[in-house]
Scaffold this active site. Structure first.
Site, PDB file in Angstrom:
ATOM      1  N   SER A 115     -65.631  21.652  50.131  1.00  0.00           N
ATOM      2  CA  SER A 115     -65.220  21.606  51.339  1.00  0.00           C
ATOM      3  C   SER A 115     -66.170  22.594  52.146  1.00  0.00           C
ATOM      4  O   SER A 115     -67.465  21.888  52.281  1.00  0.00           O
ATOM      5  CB  SER A 115     -63.830  22.068  51.489  1.00  0.00           C
ATOM      6  N   ASP A 165     -58.490  11.587  53.587  1.00  0.00           N
ATOM      7  CA  ASP A 165     -58.669  13.311  53.989  1.00  0.00           C
ATOM      8  C   ASP A 165     -58.364  13.475  55.430  1.00  0.00           C
ATOM      9  O   ASP A 165     -59.125  12.851  56.148  1.00  0.00           O
ATOM     10  CB  ASP A 165     -60.062  13.429  53.468  1.00  0.00           C
ATOM     11  N   HIS A 196     -57.473  15.579  51.205  1.00  0.00           N
ATOM     12  CA  HIS A 196     -58.750  16.779  50.857  1.00  0.00           C
ATOM     13  C   HIS A 196     -58.557  17.613  49.619  1.00  0.00           C
ATOM     14  O   HIS A 196     -59.656  18.071  49.269  1.00  0.00           O
ATOM     15  CB  HIS A 196     -58.417  17.806  52.075  1.00  0.00           C
TER      16      HIS A 196
HETATM   17  C1  MLT Z   1     -65.597  23.243  57.361  1.00  0.00           C
HETATM   18  O1  MLT Z   1     -65.137  24.007  57.896  1.00  0.00           O
HETATM   19  O2  MLT Z   1     -66.656  23.482  56.577  1.00  0.00           O
HETATM   20  C2  MLT Z   1     -64.745  21.954  56.898  1.00  0.00           C
HETATM   21  O3  MLT Z   1     -63.886  21.735  58.236  1.00  0.00           O
HETATM   22  C3  MLT Z   1     -63.992  21.910  55.714  1.00  0.00           C
HETATM   23  C4  MLT Z   1     -63.130  23.360  55.735  1.00  0.00           C
HETATM   24  O4  MLT Z   1     -63.533  24.358  55.495  1.00  0.00           O
HETATM   25  O5  MLT Z   1     -61.762  23.179  56.241  1.00  0.00           O
END
Ligand code: MLT
Length: 217
Positions: A115, A165, A196
């Site tokens: 992520s 996701d 996710h």
């Molecule tokens: C981010 O902010 O890098 C992406 O939206 C993934 C997350 O951290 O939720």
């Protein structure tokens, strides 16, 4: 009294380093957690992906409502690009400093990011070619479009993305894949019927993907 050439203070991230317990060509895995995670989160994943490999696991320095991240965002999926660029170089400098401190080869580092961690790993590929020889990008999106594409010849990337996701748009995954391929990286993209959260099958696929990659020079 002589000072050490490199000290832990030079490593400007809170982090864990787990030395390799196996010899051979295995890379150091750079573990990059998701939003709200920390340097301990992905250690088990790293051990499971590549048993015996050294693990370097920093904690993101940005706090969003108390949750560590690797760079600032303005909203979900909307990134503060100036901060992202700055934090990307800071992370790449950390890898170099850690390689000196822990005596590993800085050219043999493979990122494993989830992520937010996958997004800064992708940014590192795009902005600091040479910092990573490969990356496992779990739920990544396009972090930015660089002014000039790097030459990523010889770099291997595995992307695991979820068809359902709610955070990562499919178009952003396709765009990142296209960017990396245009930069001449060897990219494998795997879509799963998932959200996710990662599935055990994706971890198995990442492990299988890593196996031949570690033997490439
Ligand atoms: C981010 O902010 O890098 C992406 O939206 C993934 C997350 O951290 O939720």
């Amino acid at each position: 009294m002589s000072r050490p050439t490199s000290s832990p203070e030079a490593l400007k991230f809170i982090h864990r380093f787990v030395p390799a317990t196996a010899g051979g060509p295995a890379p150091v895995l750079l573990l990059l957690h998701g939003t709200g995670g920390n340097e301990n989160d992905l250690l088990d994943l790293g051990h499971s992906l590549l048993p015996g490999a050294a693990l370097l696991s920093p904690r993101g320095k940005i706090l969003e409502n108390g949750m560590p991240r690797f760079f600032r965002r303005l909203a979900e999926g909307v990134f503060d690009e100036e901060d992202l660029i700055h934090r990307t170089h800071e992370l790449a400098d950390f890898i170099e400093a850690a390689a000196k401190r822990y005596a590993f080869d800085p050219h043999n580092v493979v990122a494993v990011g989830y992520s937010n961690g996958a997004n800064i790993a992708a940014s590192t590929l795009l902005l600091r070619p040479g910092a990573l020889r490969g990356a496992v990008l779990l739920r990544a999106m396009t972090p930015l479009i660089p002014e000039k594409l790097p030459d990523l010849t010889g770099v291997s990337v595995f992307l695991a993305s979820g068809r359902n996701d709610p955070i990562v748009p499919a178009a952003s995954v396709e765009q990142l894949t296209a960017l990396l391929r245009k930069a001449k990286a060897e990219v494998a993209l795997q879509w799963s019927p998932a959200g996710h959260h990662l599935t055990p099958q994706e971890i198995d696929a990442a492990r299988e993907w890593l196996e031949p990659v570690i033997h490439l020079s």
